[in-house]
Design a protein around this motif. Structure first.
Motif, PDB file in Angstrom:
ATOM      1  N   ASP A 205       0.895  -1.161  -0.075  1.00 31.42           N
ATOM      2  CA  ASP A 205       0.208  -0.162   0.029  1.00 31.42           C
ATOM      3  C   ASP A 205       1.062   1.248   0.002  1.00 31.42           C
ATOM      4  OD1 ASP A 205      -1.498   2.149   0.883  1.00 31.42           O
ATOM      5  OD2 ASP A 205      -2.857   0.900   1.991  1.00 31.42           O
ATOM      6  N   VAL A 206       0.762   1.941  -1.050  1.00 30.30           N
ATOM      7  CA  VAL A 206       1.889   3.204  -1.234  1.00 30.30           C
ATOM      8  C   VAL A 206       0.949   4.425  -0.953  1.00 30.30           C
ATOM      9  CG1 VAL A 206       3.371   1.956  -2.699  1.00 30.30           C
ATOM     10  CG2 VAL A 206       1.717   3.038  -3.639  1.00 30.30           C
ATOM     11  N   SER A 207      -0.005   4.561   0.030  1.00 22.87           N
ATOM     12  CA  SER A 207      -0.804   5.785  -0.020  1.00 22.87           C
ATOM     13  C   SER A 207       0.289   6.844   0.330  1.00 22.87           C
ATOM     14  CB  SER A 207      -2.198   5.546   0.785  1.00 22.87           C
ATOM     15  OG  SER A 207      -1.993   4.838   1.630  1.00 22.87           O
ATOM     16  N   ASN A 208       1.197   6.261   1.215  1.00 26.70           N
ATOM     17  CA  ASN A 208       1.998   7.243   2.081  1.00 26.70           C
ATOM     18  C   ASN A 208       3.524   6.860   1.722  1.00 26.70           C
ATOM     19  OD1 ASN A 208       3.574   9.081   3.432  1.00 26.70           O
ATOM     20  ND2 ASN A 208       2.805   8.699   5.245  1.00 26.70           N
ATOM     21  N   TRP A 209       4.172   7.421   0.484  1.00 30.39           N
ATOM     22  CA  TRP A 209       5.463   7.018   0.070  1.00 30.39           C
ATOM     23  C   TRP A 209       6.335   7.418   1.232  1.00 30.39           C
ATOM     24  CZ3 TRP A 209       6.551   4.075  -4.172  1.00 30.39           C
ATOM     25  CH2 TRP A 209       5.528   3.956  -5.130  1.00 30.39           C
ATOM     26  N   ASP A 210       6.139   8.459   2.013  1.00 32.41           N
ATOM     27  CA  ASP A 210       7.273   8.937   2.908  1.00 32.41           C
ATOM     28  C   ASP A 210       7.147   8.090   4.051  1.00 32.41           C
ATOM     29  OD1 ASP A 210       7.860  11.028   1.466  1.00 32.41           O
ATOM     30  OD2 ASP A 210       6.195  12.425   2.364  1.00 32.41           O
TER      31      ASP A 210
ATOM     32  N   HIS B  30      14.868  -5.823  -3.912  1.00 32.04           N
ATOM     33  CA  HIS B  30      15.989  -6.533  -3.730  1.00 32.04           C
ATOM     34  C   HIS B  30      15.726  -7.916  -3.723  1.00 32.04           C
ATOM     35  CE1 HIS B  30      19.813  -8.150  -2.149  1.00 32.04           C
ATOM     36  NE2 HIS B  30      18.948  -8.560  -1.053  1.00 32.04           N
ATOM     37  N   LYS B  31      14.696  -8.368  -3.057  1.00 30.65           N
ATOM     38  CA  LYS B  31      14.378  -9.959  -3.108  1.00 30.65           C
ATOM     39  C   LYS B  31      13.625 -10.459  -4.105  1.00 30.65           C
ATOM     40  CE  LYS B  31      12.290 -13.495  -0.028  1.00 30.65           C
ATOM     41  NZ  LYS B  31      11.369 -13.918   0.794  1.00 30.65           N
ATOM     42  N   TRP B  32      12.541  -9.739  -4.649  1.00 34.94           N
ATOM     43  CA  TRP B  32      11.373 -10.258  -5.620  1.00 34.94           C
ATOM     44  C   TRP B  32      11.645  -9.795  -6.788  1.00 34.94           C
ATOM     45  CZ3 TRP B  32       8.291 -14.130  -4.052  1.00 34.94           C
ATOM     46  CH2 TRP B  32       8.027 -14.298  -2.827  1.00 34.94           C
ATOM     47  N   GLY B  33      12.190  -8.525  -6.922  1.00 37.58           N
ATOM     48  CA  GLY B  33      12.213  -7.808  -8.268  1.00 37.58           C
ATOM     49  C   GLY B  33      10.880  -7.430  -8.731  1.00 37.58           C
ATOM     50  N   PHE B  34       9.888  -7.961  -8.293  1.00 45.77           N
ATOM     51  CA  PHE B  34       8.452  -7.766  -8.622  1.00 45.77           C
ATOM     52  C   PHE B  34       7.516  -7.391  -7.314  1.00 45.77           C
ATOM     53  CE2 PHE B  34       6.733  -8.695 -12.715  1.00 45.77           C
ATOM     54  CZ  PHE B  34       7.802  -9.201 -13.339  1.00 45.77           C
ATOM     55  N   PHE B  35       6.656  -6.475  -7.556  1.00 44.79           N
ATOM     56  CA  PHE B  35       5.603  -6.217  -6.472  1.00 44.79           C
ATOM     57  C   PHE B  35       4.496  -5.712  -7.066  1.00 44.79           C
ATOM     58  CE2 PHE B  35       7.286  -1.978  -5.797  1.00 44.79           C
ATOM     59  CZ  PHE B  35       8.461  -1.994  -6.151  1.00 44.79           C
ATOM     60  N   GLN B  36       3.404  -5.608  -5.989  1.00 53.01           N
ATOM     61  CA  GLN B  36       2.316  -4.943  -6.638  1.00 53.01           C
ATOM     62  C   GLN B  36       1.906  -3.938  -5.959  1.00 53.01           C
ATOM     63  OE1 GLN B  36      -1.079  -6.674  -8.812  1.00 53.01           O
ATOM     64  NE2 GLN B  36      -0.618  -8.792  -7.798  1.00 53.01           N
ATOM     65  N   ILE B  37       1.549  -2.633  -6.422  1.00 48.46           N
ATOM     66  CA  ILE B  37       1.137  -1.466  -5.529  1.00 48.46           C
ATOM     67  C   ILE B  37      -0.286  -1.073  -5.628  1.00 48.46           C
ATOM     68  CG2 ILE B  37       3.411  -0.385  -5.415  1.00 48.46           C
ATOM     69  CD1 ILE B  37       2.694   1.552  -7.684  1.00 48.46           C
ATOM     70  N   ILE B  38      -0.857  -0.900  -4.473  1.00 51.49           N
ATOM     71  CA  ILE B  38      -2.430  -0.445  -4.315  1.00 51.49           C
ATOM     72  C   ILE B  38      -2.304   0.950  -3.651  1.00 51.49           C
ATOM     73  CG2 ILE B  38      -3.346  -2.755  -4.305  1.00 51.49           C
ATOM     74  CD1 ILE B  38      -3.594  -2.413  -1.169  1.00 51.49           C
TER      75      ILE B  38
END
Ligand SMILES: COc1cc(/C=C/C(=O)SCCNC(=O)CCNC(=O)[C@H](O)C(C)(C)COP(=O)(O)OP(=O)(O)OC[C@H]2O[C@@H](n3cnc4c(N)ncnc43)[C@H](O)[C@@H]2OP(=O)(O)O)ccc1O
Ligand code: AKG
Ligand code: FE2
Length: 362
Positions: free
Chosen positions: A66-71, A84-92
């Motif tokens: 959940d990237v509602s707050n990038w800070d 680093h670990k996966w190279g892949f992720f999903q953002i909501i």
């Protein structure tokens, strides 16, 4: 691609596959619509590349962030750990309105629904510009076996150019999306750099990382024998990172961190898939990893996906960033390469897993 292969089924007799797919503008979508019962032999992949050879980890999943707050330091950590670990992720909760994403998917369907007489104008030899290119498979001239996909590839230079060159049926929706995507591209780049202890990104670094963009509209029509072919073969992207919008069908698999198994990327409404590309693996001296991924074809449903590739400028020379080498004390694992040379190397061969990276390895 062989020129003189005859395909036969009850409905259609196709004299020459190249003629049908490219010159007449039907693409593999047109082939699928003939409802042929068998797969033309050009699409039959070697045993090792077929879905039956994939070991799939059902219980595992790539991170969903959940990237509602990038800070938020937790967001920074989750993103950098995942890169680093996966190279892949999903953002909501990324801030790009759902309507903008839906319009991109509708625009993709609208483009591929154009009649073949119109679509043929966008294939390599007839397209008005090499910044607009409709293709089938990946690079048919370089492939031993074809992939079950058509795609329109649009290189972004400016709104003015796109308004002139991009197909009218999809350009406004794509430009809207490209504009809105900055709400992800900027903070995502900043966060990824924070993870490399780079807190200020100078002009040169922005250009080295995000100076050019390409958007592809991928169309995977339903396939009579998905067990014998692939939608997209194993590859890593050559981008810095890619934002991928997919529909609700599924079929994208990524290599698990164990390097052996495959993990499905389940469609999540409104989410974007993020994957690290080779350019960032090189610039981070291997801290962030571009990961092999592939798409399997589907017997029942057509599928679309829209990757937005965020890339270095073609004229940029990329290599491990100085700050990264200084901070870690590591030796460079990659040499410096002109990014357009790297991309051309990718475009001149079969999909071959992470093979493109060999071009830059020391
Ligand atoms: C998985 O399946 C895929 C994946 C992809 C793409 C994945 C990515 O990661 S895309 C990110 C690539 N980066 C960029 O586009 C930015 C950098 N761009 C460049 O360096 C240049 O634009 C260029 C790509 C090198 C093209 O240079 P240009 O001067 O415009 O020269 P051209 O004559 O047009 O092309 C030279 C050569 O490349 C082939 N090619 C160019 N664009 C594409 C394209 N979009 N798709 C396929 N092939 C392309 C072209 O055929 C030329 O080959 P020749 O042998 O004829 O010389 C994409 C597709 C997938 O299925
Ligand atoms: O269709 C997908 O889900 C992935 C496509 C892809 O990997 C690509 O176009 O580079
Ligand atoms: Fe990809």
């Amino acid at each position: 691609m062989a020129q003189q292969i005859r395909l036969k089924n009850e409905e259609a007799e196709i004299e020459d596959l190249t003629e049908f797919l490219i010159k007449a503008g039907h693409g593999v979508k047109g082939l699928s619509e003939t409802e042929l019962g068998d797969l033309p032999q050009q699409y039959i992949q070697p045993q090792s590349e077929r879905p039956s050879c994939m070991k799939i980890m059902d219980e595992s999943s790539i991170p969903i962030i959940d990237v509602s707050n990038w800070d938020d330091p937790m967001v920074v950590k989750s993103v950098c750990d995942a890169a680093h670990k996966w190279g892949f992720f999903q953002i909501i909760n990324h801030g790009i309105p759902l309507e903008v994403l839906e319009n991109v998917k509708l625009a993709t369907l609208a483009f591929f629904s154009l009649p073949p007489e119109e679509k043929r104008n966008y294939f390599k030899h007839t397209s008005p510009s090499n910044h607009v290119r409709l293709s089938t498979s990946f690079i048919p001239e370089a492939e031993n076996a074809l992939e079950w996909k058509d795609y329109l590839s649009l290189f972004y230079v400016s709104d003015v150019e796109a308004l002139t060159l991009w197909p009218a049926v999809c350009r406004d929706q794509l430009l809207d999306y490209m504009r809105m995507s900055q709400v992800v591209i900027k903070p995502l780049t900043e966060v990824l750099m924070k993870g490399l202890n780079i807190n200020e990104i100078n002009e040169k670094e922005w250009s080295a990382m995000t100076g050019s963009k390409r958007i592809n509209l991928n169309y995977y029509p339903k396939c009579p024998k998905p067990e014998l072919t692939v939608g997209v073969g194993r590859h890593s992207d050559v981008s810095t990172f890619t934002l991928l919008l997919q529909d609700d069908i599924g079929g994208l698999y990524v290599r698990a961190p164990d390097g052996e198994n495959w993990i499905h990327v389940p469609p999540i409404p409104g989410a974007l898939v993020v994957n690290i590309g080779d350019a960032l693996q090189i610039m981070s001296n291997g801290k962030y990893k571009s990961i092999e991924h592939r798409v399997i074809a589907n017997k029942i449903n057509d599928r679309i996906s829209i990757p937005l590739f965020v890339n270095p400028k073609p004229s940029e020379v990329i290599g491990p960033l100085e700050e990264v080498l200084k901070e870690s004390g590591e030796k460079p694992k990659y040499k410096t390469v002109l990014y357009s040379d790297y991309t051309l190397h990718f475009y001149r061969k079969n999909h071959d897993g992470k093979g493109t990276l060999e071009f830059a390895k020391l």
